[in-house]
Design an enzyme around this catalytic site. Sequence first.
Site, PDB file in Angstrom:
ATOM      1  N   GLU A 294       0.875  -1.167   0.000  1.00  0.00           N
ATOM      2  CA  GLU A 294       0.000   0.000   0.000  1.00  0.00           C
ATOM      3  C   GLU A 294       0.917   1.223   0.000  1.00  0.00           C
ATOM      4  O   GLU A 294       1.792   1.332   0.861  1.00  0.00           O
ATOM      5  CB  GLU A 294      -0.872  -0.019   1.269  1.00  0.00           C
ATOM      6  CG  GLU A 294      -1.872   1.095   1.278  1.00  0.00           C
ATOM      7  CD  GLU A 294      -2.784   1.064   2.504  1.00  0.00           C
ATOM      8  OE1 GLU A 294      -2.723   0.088   3.274  1.00  0.00           O
ATOM      9  OE2 GLU A 294      -3.540   2.032   2.677  1.00  0.00           O
TER      10      GLU A 294
ATOM     11  N   ARG B 110       5.104 -12.766   9.824  1.00  0.00           N
ATOM     12  CA  ARG B 110       5.729 -11.452   9.654  1.00  0.00           C
ATOM     13  C   ARG B 110       7.137 -11.482  10.224  1.00  0.00           C
ATOM     14  O   ARG B 110       7.421 -12.212  11.162  1.00  0.00           O
ATOM     15  CB  ARG B 110       4.963 -10.393  10.450  1.00  0.00           C
ATOM     16  CG  ARG B 110       3.678  -9.946   9.870  1.00  0.00           C
ATOM     17  CD  ARG B 110       3.040  -8.925  10.796  1.00  0.00           C
ATOM     18  NE  ARG B 110       3.434  -7.572  10.444  1.00  0.00           N
ATOM     19  CZ  ARG B 110       2.861  -6.882   9.467  1.00  0.00           C
ATOM     20  NH1 ARG B 110       1.904  -7.416   8.743  1.00  0.00           N
ATOM     21  NH2 ARG B 110       3.247  -5.660   9.200  1.00  0.00           N
TER      22      ARG B 110
ATOM     23  N   LYS C 172       4.298   1.167   9.767  1.00  0.00           N
ATOM     24  CA  LYS C 172       4.428   2.408   9.004  1.00  0.00           C
ATOM     25  C   LYS C 172       3.929   3.601   9.804  1.00  0.00           C
ATOM     26  O   LYS C 172       4.466   4.689   9.712  1.00  0.00           O
ATOM     27  CB  LYS C 172       3.631   2.291   7.706  1.00  0.00           C
ATOM     28  CG  LYS C 172       4.301   1.404   6.676  1.00  0.00           C
ATOM     29  CD  LYS C 172       3.544   1.502   5.363  1.00  0.00           C
ATOM     30  CE  LYS C 172       3.390   0.148   4.725  1.00  0.00           C
ATOM     31  NZ  LYS C 172       2.368   0.106   3.702  1.00  0.00           N
TER      32      LYS C 172
END
Length: 588
Positions: free
Chosen positions: A49, A292, A302
């Site tokens: 994204e 992850r 982020k």
Amino acid sequence: MSDAAAGDGAGRTDSSRTDVNRTDFIRQIVREDLASGKHRAIRTRFPPEPNGYLHIGHAKAICLDFGVAAEFGGRCNLRFDDTNPAKEDPEYVAAIQEDVRWLGFDWAALRHASDYFEVFYRAAEKLIRQGDAFVCDLSAEQVREYRGTLTEPGRNSPYRDRSVDENLDLFRRMRAGEFADGARTLRAKIDMASGNINLRDPAIYRIKHVEHQNTGDAWPIYPMYDYAHSLSDAIEGITHSLCTLEFEDHRPLYDWCVDKVDLAGEPALLQPLRDRGLPLEAAKPRQIEFSRLNFNYLVMSKRKLLALVEDGLVDGWDDPRMPTLQGIRRRGYTPSALKLMVERVGISKQNSLLDISILEGALRDDLDATAPRRMAVVDPLKVVLANLPEGHEEFLSFPNHPKDAAQGERAVPFARALWIDRDDFAEVPPPGFKRLTVGGEVRLRGAGIVRCDEAVKDADGNVVELRCTLDPESRPGMEGANRKVKGTIHWVSATHGVPAEIRLYDRLFTVPDPDADEGGRTYRDFLNPESRRTVRGYVEPAAAQAAPEQSFQFERTGYFVADRRDHRVDAPVFNRSVTLRDTWAQKG
Ligand code: ATP
Ligand code: MG
């Protein structure tokens, strides 16, 4: 348990770089799908994204998505998941492409989820016509009330039984921009009693009158993540859609969207893309989740990285202390070090917080094998070799790399006045001190043995210069060259050495888990005040000549990189990438 030890990557904790026969569970699935003929060729995608810079965690996903495609002769797309217009920025789009290329990968096709908005829209009308979606007028708060909990089923929306015609009419008017933000949603009609909350009639479209970086003001409605993501994969013919574990519970919805829309079975839905000349290969994708990557002493979301930048706690996204790919690149991390780290960590379904030493160790091992050696003095103290004539100058030949003769040799200037590191001298030596003391001897790396005769002090009693004698019999090639002395230290000619700005970077946080909110403290309260120290030192001329981003081992000091923005041959700037050894392990 670390990922590496968690099973799927069994035996993959070694450092071999050439072994392409990796055996993690994802590659195993791919291998079987090719062997069984389920797929003739595989396709993957990396779907960031564009709402921030990529970080070390993304490197794992990139190495997996692009790496698996490359290893099995398949193709990997870079797709910007740009369905959330408010948070996205072209600056991030450019940086993400640069980062993927820096890691050494290239995409088969560059796509945006927004390329598919028209297909998503037509697919939604199809769902409505099938009775699989309805327009709902509940407010966000009411939707939450109706949703139920983990232990209680939800309740059907009072709008669930609207007719197909009414739904189509309302959805078209949503698209036409007739309704205010949040007034209505389009929801999938699945099962309000499902044990999986993601299946309780999830929203697939929301109204948002916001301009989009790619589609401008063409759309007042935007698709939700699960819907857009699954259909994007199907449109691109992605065979193996690799994502992180938090999407495991979304997989039934992913499959629902793919199956109900059935793009492969209804080619007309793809006409808008054909009209734009986009090559299509619709197929049924399979989502596979993996853990992850998380390291202690770092924050990797982020949102938090953005806060560090915006609050001025670091100097931008490419601050060498940041775990962004731009940051660690500037710090001196190499693509091969990151790939080595990903390899060592392995691929599994076990989420864990890994020790940062795995990351730092991969960089050390990579640079130890490849980085040329140089001499640099970080905290200079002058040494004068009183028995050499004024103006003495000679050039000593040094190997660039002790284990790689192919790197050749360089000439290191040697003179009467030298710089050594201040901590290589002690007026009052602690027990076991092996370096220079008054009256003691030490070997100057590659140059001979010196004895310190006197420590010259300034008015305040600080040692400002050491008067020494060079043993002429200990020079390279002389009979006494191998005479034993306890210590060897590095040095830089004071006549030839180039003054350099040296940035001593260290971990940004002082605690292993800066996210652990004990008593209301946050990661901001655990910033390491010593995470950057800038000093002026001296480097040998061959180090000053570095190209930006060139890495060296400064002997006995650490691995350093010429700063990619600020380094100049006549004004060198070096960043410490990592120390030679793990100094934190001992601090414990
Ligand atoms: P963040 O939580 O840091 O904001 P994200 O997951 O929202 O990251 P995306 O841009 O959506 O970031 O991620 C793109 C891809 O990278 C996704 O497939 C995601 O699963 C993967 N990814 C993101 N973070 C990690 C991580 N820490 N380890 C491995 N893969 C990751
Ligand atoms: Mg995300």
